[in-house]
Design an enzyme around this catalytic site. Structure first.
Site, PDB file in Angstrom:
ATOM      1  N   ASP A 113       0.822  -1.217   0.000  1.00 34.35           N
ATOM      2  CA  ASP A 113       0.000   0.000   0.000  1.00 34.35           C
ATOM      3  C   ASP A 113       0.854   1.264   0.000  1.00 34.35           C
ATOM      4  O   ASP A 113       0.393   2.335   0.364  1.00 34.35           O
ATOM      5  CB  ASP A 113      -0.954   0.008   1.211  1.00 34.35           C
ATOM      6  CG  ASP A 113      -0.225  -0.187   2.524  1.00 34.35           C
ATOM      7  OD1 ASP A 113       1.008  -0.328   2.514  1.00 34.35           O
ATOM      8  OD2 ASP A 113      -0.898  -0.182   3.568  1.00 34.35           O
ATOM      9  N   LYS A 164       3.803   1.676  16.222  1.00 35.48           N
ATOM     10  CA  LYS A 164       2.615   2.463  16.580  1.00 35.48           C
ATOM     11  C   LYS A 164       2.726   3.063  17.994  1.00 35.48           C
ATOM     12  O   LYS A 164       1.964   2.696  18.907  1.00 35.48           O
ATOM     13  CB  LYS A 164       1.348   1.605  16.472  1.00 35.48           C
ATOM     14  CG  LYS A 164       1.299   0.688  15.247  1.00 35.48           C
ATOM     15  CD  LYS A 164       0.689   1.328  14.043  1.00 35.48           C
ATOM     16  CE  LYS A 164       1.047   0.689  12.730  1.00 35.48           C
ATOM     17  NZ  LYS A 164       0.518  -0.574  12.340  1.00 35.48           N
ATOM     18  N   ASP A 224       1.446   6.115   2.367  1.00 36.99           N
ATOM     19  CA  ASP A 224       0.733   4.858   2.629  1.00 36.99           C
ATOM     20  C   ASP A 224      -0.728   5.164   2.319  1.00 36.99           C
ATOM     21  O   ASP A 224      -1.343   5.989   2.991  1.00 36.99           O
ATOM     22  CB  ASP A 224       0.936   4.467   4.106  1.00 36.99           C
ATOM     23  CG  ASP A 224       0.138   3.228   4.508  1.00 36.99           C
ATOM     24  OD1 ASP A 224      -0.896   2.934   3.884  1.00 36.99           O
ATOM     25  OD2 ASP A 224       0.551   2.553   5.463  1.00 36.99           O
TER      26      ASP A 224
HETATM   27  N1  GDD Z   1       0.567 -11.388   2.267  1.00 39.55           N
HETATM   28  C1  GDD Z   1       0.310 -10.781   3.415  1.00 39.55           C
HETATM   29  N2  GDD Z   1      -0.106 -11.547   4.483  1.00 39.55           N
HETATM   30  N3  GDD Z   1       0.420  -9.440   3.508  1.00 39.55           N
HETATM   31  C2  GDD Z   1       0.118  -8.849   4.694  1.00 39.55           C
HETATM   32  C3  GDD Z   1      -0.309  -9.576   5.820  1.00 39.55           C
HETATM   33  C4  GDD Z   1      -0.431 -11.009   5.701  1.00 39.55           C
HETATM   34  O1  GDD Z   1      -0.801 -11.729   6.630  1.00 39.55           O
HETATM   35  N4  GDD Z   1      -0.543  -8.689   6.829  1.00 39.55           N
HETATM   36  C5  GDD Z   1      -0.269  -7.453   6.332  1.00 39.55           C
HETATM   37  N5  GDD Z   1       0.117  -7.562   5.031  1.00 39.55           N
HETATM   38  C6  GDD Z   1       0.471  -6.471   4.114  1.00 39.55           C
HETATM   39  C7  GDD Z   1      -0.630  -5.422   3.957  1.00 39.55           C
HETATM   40  O2  GDD Z   1      -1.513  -5.761   2.904  1.00 39.55           O
HETATM   41  C8  GDD Z   1       0.191  -4.194   3.596  1.00 39.55           C
HETATM   42  O3  GDD Z   1       0.494  -4.166   2.219  1.00 39.55           O
HETATM   43  C9  GDD Z   1       1.474  -4.400   4.374  1.00 39.55           C
HETATM   44  O4  GDD Z   1       1.554  -5.789   4.673  1.00 39.55           O
HETATM   45  C10 GDD Z   1       1.506  -3.595   5.671  1.00 39.55           C
HETATM   46  O5  GDD Z   1       0.318  -3.820   6.392  1.00 39.55           O
HETATM   47  P1  GDD Z   1      -0.611  -2.629   6.904  1.00 39.55           P
HETATM   48  O6  GDD Z   1      -1.770  -3.239   7.549  1.00 39.55           O
HETATM   49  O7  GDD Z   1      -0.825  -1.624   5.818  1.00 39.55           O
HETATM   50  O8  GDD Z   1       0.342  -2.055   8.044  1.00 39.55           O
HETATM   51  P2  GDD Z   1       0.474  -0.560   8.561  1.00 39.55           P
HETATM   52  O9  GDD Z   1       0.404   0.405   7.455  1.00 39.55           O
HETATM   53  O10 GDD Z   1      -0.422  -0.385   9.721  1.00 39.55           O
HETATM   54  O11 GDD Z   1       1.994  -0.601   9.148  1.00 39.55           O
HETATM   55  C11 GDD Z   1       3.065  -1.094   8.359  1.00 39.55           C
HETATM   56  O12 GDD Z   1       3.448  -0.141   7.365  1.00 39.55           O
HETATM   57  C12 GDD Z   1       3.911   1.120   7.887  1.00 39.55           C
HETATM   58  C13 GDD Z   1       4.293   1.982   6.697  1.00 39.55           C
HETATM   59  O13 GDD Z   1       3.151   2.272   5.960  1.00 39.55           O
HETATM   60  C14 GDD Z   1       4.249  -1.380   9.288  1.00 39.55           C
HETATM   61  O14 GDD Z   1       5.233  -2.014   8.498  1.00 39.55           O
HETATM   62  C15 GDD Z   1       4.777  -0.102   9.909  1.00 39.55           C
HETATM   63  O15 GDD Z   1       5.954  -0.381  10.671  1.00 39.55           O
HETATM   64  C16 GDD Z   1       5.129   0.902   8.819  1.00 39.55           C
HETATM   65  O16 GDD Z   1       5.551   2.147   9.399  1.00 39.55           O
HETATM   66 MG    MG Z   2      -0.301   0.383   5.522  1.00 45.08          MG
END
Ligand code: GDD
Ligand code: MG
Length: 350
Positions: A113, A164, A224
């Site tokens: 994303d 977070k 993001d």
């Molecule tokens: N295949 C797969 N399987 N992908 C996953 C899974 C899973 O079980 N869980 C999460 N993802 C993918 C999501 O689709 C997304 O593309 C990415 O991993 C990160 O997940 P998000 O749910 O968007 O996390 P976030 O935005 O709250 O936090 C993450 O991204 C931030 C930056 O945007 C973390 O990595 C944070 O540390 C980071 O700052």
């Molecule tokens: Mg995200």
């Protein structure tokens, strides 16, 4: 043999339902949401290709069949695609472990994303220079509470992760940008077929083991798209040329781009930038002020007004309706004279 400027392969993480984007993402995976009328993931794959990576593995856990049906073997985008599908969500690191059979040399991982113009060749040179086992791209944000904060020392070596953080516990504004360069042996520490995360699993473990984990700070564009505001912002930034997508060329400032068979009443006023896809109909005295994106088959009735709006396909806007900063899902109907400011309407599921 000369080593290449970027790793040869990348894994894109495509999982989760995008809870903060509901109800927009009901029934479609977040990376399939249209950005300038093309699925978001197409932009990411084009970015990787532009960086020199033309083998990408999609690690899928949510609605994988929708994504596989759209992308196939990747040849339409000029790349090679492989798939690693999870039976149940394996978490960020578990998903990459599930793709291990493809990963025999240094590789890139990208959250599915993220939109960025990060220079992967420069990050790779940093990774090599430092002799890192894992390098995490870091971007500066004003409010890190929704992200993973990464603390580094003077030479960039990671000291601590705070995922977070609470507002009163923010140690730094440099956050994990969701882009990693990893050596394949790091995956030996990831359990197979079990839910396991990079953020609070593998990365802290590598620190404990004394492995070299580095943070690569960059100041380029990064977003993001996981909230409606950010999703709208991305469409607007690309359309008003604040940022460029590797997928789309030929945009110009304030341009109005119509597919051949749109119908626009002569009294309608359109101020770009605006994309108006095929079969759209725009009625009498409609007022459009860009950035506006209209998917195929949208109909805007007389005297309606749109500003900073993204319409997916087949949307009907009633006469005299006013929409500002809105995202409207497939086939949704907006009543005549409705006033929608800063709103999201979900797709109408057939
Ligand atoms: N295949 C797969 N399987 N992908 C996953 C899974 C899973 O079980 N869980 C999460 N993802 C993918 C999501 O689709 C997304 O593309 C990415 O991993 C990160 O997940 P998000 O749910 O968007 O996390 P976030 O935005 O709250 O936090 C993450 O991204 C931030 C930056 O945007 C973390 O990595 C944070 O540390 C980071 O700052
Ligand atoms: Mg995200």
């Amino acid at each position: 043999m000369r080593s290449s400027a970027v790793p040869q392969k990348a894994v894109i993480l495509v999982g989760g339902e995008g809870t903060r984007l509901r109800p927009l993402t009901n029934g479609i995976p977040k990376p399939m949401m249209p950005v300038l009328n093309r699925p978001f993931l197409e932009h990411t794959i084009a970015y990787l290709r532009q960086c020199g990576i033309d083998f990408t593995i999609l690690a899928l856990s949510y609605l994988p069949e929708v994504i596989q049906a759209h992308f196939g073997d990747g040849s339409k985008l000029g790349v090679q695609l492989a798939y690693a599908v999870e039976h149940s969500p394996l978490g960020t690191a578990g998903a990459v472990k599930n793709a291990e059979r493809y990963l025999d040399s240094t590789f890139v991982v990208l959250n599915g994303d993220i939109f960025t113009n990060l220079d992967l060749a420069d990050m790779f040179a940093f990774h090599r220079r430092k002799g890192a086992k894992a390098t995490i791209a870091l971007t500066y944000v004003d409010n890190p509470c929704a992200f993973g904060v990464v603390e580094t020392d003077d030479v960039g070596r990671v000291r601590r992760f705070v995922e977070k953080p609470k507002p009163d516990q923010v140690p730094s504004n440099w956050i994990n940008a969701g882009i990693y360069i990893l050596e394949p042996e790091t995956l030996e520490h990831v359990p197979a077929d079990r839910h396991y995360m990079f953020e609070n699993g593998l990365f802290p473990l590598l620190l404990e083991l004394g492995e070299p984990v580095y943070g690569y700070r960059f100041r380029g564009y990064w977003l993001d798209m996981g909230t409606p505001e950010k999703y709208l912002c991305l469409n607007c930034d690309l359309l008003s040329l604040k940022e460029k997508s590797a997928l789309i060329s030929g945009l110009s400032k304030d341009g109005i781009y119509c597919d051949g068979d749109v119908t626009i009443h002569p009294s309608a006023q359109i101020v770009g930038p605006a994309i108006i896809a095929s079969r759209c109909q725009i009625g009498r005295k409609v007022h459009i002020k860009g950035p506006v994106v209209m998917g195929p088959g949208c109909s805007i009735a007389d005297e309606a007004s749109l500003e900073e709006v993204v319409l997916w396909r087949g949307v009907n806007i009633g006469a005299g309706a006013i929409l500002k900063q809105c995202v409207i899902g497939d086939e949704a109907e907006v009543e005549a004279r409705a006033q929608l400011i800063n709103r999201v309407l979900p797709p109408r599921l057939s």
